[in-house]
Write a protein that holds these residues in place. Sequence first.
Motif: not given
Length: 76
Positions: A4, A7, A11, A61, A65
């Motif tokens: 998490s 990510l 991002s 990335w 996910i």
Amino acid sequence: MGFSIALIVFSGLMMLLVLMHKGKGGGLSDMFGGGMQSSVGGSSVAERNLDRITIVVGLLWFACIVVLGILTKVNN
């Protein structure tokens, strides 16, 4: 938890890298006066490296996910 955070980091990097790219023309930037600059015709080494870095960060990335999706499915 680690994926998490990764990510979120990837991002943020993707947003910065995409915003650093030079406009290619023909889009909304031309409509609002962004197309007034003349292009030299050819990409510099820095632009090619930026493209490569953006692709690598984009793949990382996407991998985050996918891993988060798999972990969520396994834990439920």
